[in-house]
Design an enzyme around this catalytic site. Structure first.
Site, PDB file in Angstrom:
ATOM      1  N   GLU A 114       9.456  -3.881  10.733  1.00  0.00           N
ATOM      2  CA  GLU A 114       9.831  -2.580  10.161  1.00  0.00           C
ATOM      3  C   GLU A 114      10.231  -1.596  11.258  1.00  0.00           C
ATOM      4  OE1 GLU A 114       7.109  -0.833   7.316  1.00  0.00           O
ATOM      5  OE2 GLU A 114       8.243   1.047   7.267  1.00  0.00           O
TER       6      GLU A 114
ATOM      7  N   GLU B  14      -0.948  -5.239   8.759  1.00  0.00           N
ATOM      8  CA  GLU B  14      -0.206  -4.560   9.819  1.00  0.00           C
ATOM      9  C   GLU B  14      -0.920  -4.745  11.156  1.00  0.00           C
ATOM     10  OE1 GLU B  14       0.457  -0.433   8.875  1.00  0.00           O
ATOM     11  OE2 GLU B  14       1.174  -0.895   6.857  1.00  0.00           O
TER      12      GLU B  14
ATOM     13  N   LYS C 225      -0.673  -9.477   3.348  1.00  0.00           N
ATOM     14  CA  LYS C 225       0.079  -8.959   4.491  1.00  0.00           C
ATOM     15  C   LYS C 225      -0.813  -7.969   5.221  1.00  0.00           C
ATOM     16  CE  LYS C 225       3.505  -5.815   3.976  1.00  0.00           C
ATOM     17  NZ  LYS C 225       2.949  -4.698   4.772  1.00  0.00           N
TER      18      LYS C 225
ATOM     19  N   ASP D  39       0.844  -1.212   0.000  1.00  0.00           N
ATOM     20  CA  ASP D  39       0.000   0.000   0.000  1.00  0.00           C
ATOM     21  C   ASP D  39       0.874   1.255   0.000  1.00  0.00           C
ATOM     22  OD1 ASP D  39       0.865  -0.155   2.608  1.00  0.00           O
ATOM     23  OD2 ASP D  39      -1.118   0.072   3.532  1.00  0.00           O
ATOM     24  N   SER D  40       2.195   1.069   0.037  1.00  0.00           N
ATOM     25  CA  SER D  40       3.123   2.195  -0.187  1.00  0.00           C
ATOM     26  C   SER D  40       2.871   2.824  -1.553  1.00  0.00           C
ATOM     27  CB  SER D  40       4.578   1.715  -0.092  1.00  0.00           C
ATOM     28  OG  SER D  40       4.778   0.580  -0.911  1.00  0.00           O
TER      29      SER D  40
ATOM     30  N   ASP E 213      -0.921  -6.254   0.036  1.00  0.00           N
ATOM     31  CA  ASP E 213      -1.170  -5.586   1.319  1.00  0.00           C
ATOM     32  C   ASP E 213      -2.660  -5.354   1.520  1.00  0.00           C
ATOM     33  OD1 ASP E 213       0.805  -4.944   3.119  1.00  0.00           O
ATOM     34  OD2 ASP E 213       1.407  -3.098   2.101  1.00  0.00           O
TER      35      ASP E 213
HETATM   36  O1  KIV Z   1       3.537  -1.055   1.715  1.00  0.00           O
HETATM   37  C1  KIV Z   1       4.694  -1.454   1.679  1.00  0.00           C
HETATM   38  O2  KIV Z   1       5.422  -1.248   0.718  1.00  0.00           O
HETATM   39  C2  KIV Z   1       5.199  -2.210   2.828  1.00  0.00           C
HETATM   40  C3  KIV Z   1       6.653  -2.542   2.860  1.00  0.00           C
HETATM   41  C4  KIV Z   1       7.488  -1.348   2.942  1.00  0.00           C
HETATM   42  C5  KIV Z   1       6.976  -3.541   3.909  1.00  0.00           C
HETATM   43  O3  KIV Z   1       4.467  -2.527   3.693  1.00  0.00           O
END
Ligand code: KIV
Length: 295
Positions: free
Chosen positions: A185, A118, A116, A47-48, A86
């Site tokens: 992280e 958080e 993934k 989600d970056s 994500d």
């Molecule tokens: O969203 C993302 O790119 C991430 C990574 C930096 C681990 O969660």
């Protein structure tokens, strides 16, 4: 012979057998293909993308539909690499049921092979329920960017004995809940090592020191394409951003000076005598770019 597909069991086995897991983010098919050719084991549709693709100040506004869109692009290109998606902010936090539906959508509509999310112990039940729907989950603890406001900024986590202890416990709880791996992280190196030694699942670090079982970086960061933010943990392995600016300057100069295009980049009136030296132009172009039918 092509290398075998990177699967979840293969990633788990890396903890004991090595080599370390090399994970990078990817958001589109072209970049995914390049990163896979470079040998990346895992392509994380992170989600970056909210920050590096959409130009937002943080990841919070990213939607599940947007994640699915980018997931489809990446999974179309990936052959060997494992594709992980994500779960974006507020697509899973409300309840374990919401988490299962969102994770399922990332697989069904986003083409991802795992998800993934958080969060620490508060999300153990969410992880358990997603895993029981046969969806592999990697958990993400430490500096969790979706909690940017709660943390008071993108700050290193787990400093001090109590905070460190809590993260070690979180890691064990998430392993118990069925997570197949952990992203660590923004935590001190010694804590990264302690967590890695405390769990039997692989840890993938980003700003968590050299002792994790793998590393992950945002592709725009390690390629030198995102000048807005330069965290300490990023190593630039290339300056692709500079190369793009230079190439664009050269293009602009040639267009404005009339040096591009030449005959070598133009079509002749006979399809049999293309200026490419009779190379079959049609087969290498997308539909609609070849000569009109009947020519
Ligand atoms: O969203 C993302 O790119 C991430 C990574 C930096 C681990 O969660």
């Amino acid at each position: 012979m092509s290398s075998p597909k990177v699967t979840v069991p293969a990633l788990r086995a890396r903890k004991a057998q090595g080599p370390k897991i090399a994970m990078v983010t990817a958001y589109d098919a072209t970049m995914a293909k390049l990163l896979e050719t470079g040998g990346a084991d895992v392509l994380l549709v992170g989600d970056s993308l909210g920050m590096v693709v959409q130009g937002l100040p943080n990841t919070l506004p990213v939607t599940l539909d947007e994640m699915c869109y980018h997931g489809r692009a990446v999974s179309r290109a990936a052959v060997r690499a494992h594709v992980m998606g994500d779960l974006p902010f507020l697509s899973y936090q409300a309840s374990p049921e919401q988490a299962v539906m969102a994770a399922g959508k990332l697989l069904k509509e986003g083409g991802c092979e795992s998800v993934k999310l958080e969060g620490g112990r508060d999300f153990a039940e969410h992880v358990r329920r997603i895993v029981s729907a046969s969806i592999p989950v990697m958990a993400h603890i430490g500096l969790t960017p979706q909690s940017v406001h709660a943390m008071g900024g993108f700050r290193v986590q787990g400093r001090g004995a109590e905070a460190a202890e809590r993260l070690v416990e979180d890691a064990k709880i998430l392993e118990q809940a069925g997570a197949f791996g952990l992203v660590l992280e923004g935590i001190p190196s010694d804590l990264g090592q302690r967590i890695t030694e405390s769990v039997s699942i692989p840890t993938v670090g980003i700003g968590a020191g050299p002792h994790c079982d793998g590393q992950v970086l945002v592709c725009y960061d390690f390629l030198g394409m995102y000048p807005d933010l330069r965290p300490r943990f990023v190593k630039r392995f290339a300056e692709v951003g500079d190369a793009i600016v230079e190439a664009t300057r050269a293009y602009v100069a040639e267009v404005q000076g009339g040096a591009f295009p030449t005959d070598a980049h133009s079509f002749g009136s006979s399809p049999k005598l293309e200026p490419t030296g009779n190379r079959p132009v049609v087969g290498s172009l997308p539909p609609g770019y070849g000569p009109a039918s009947g020519e």
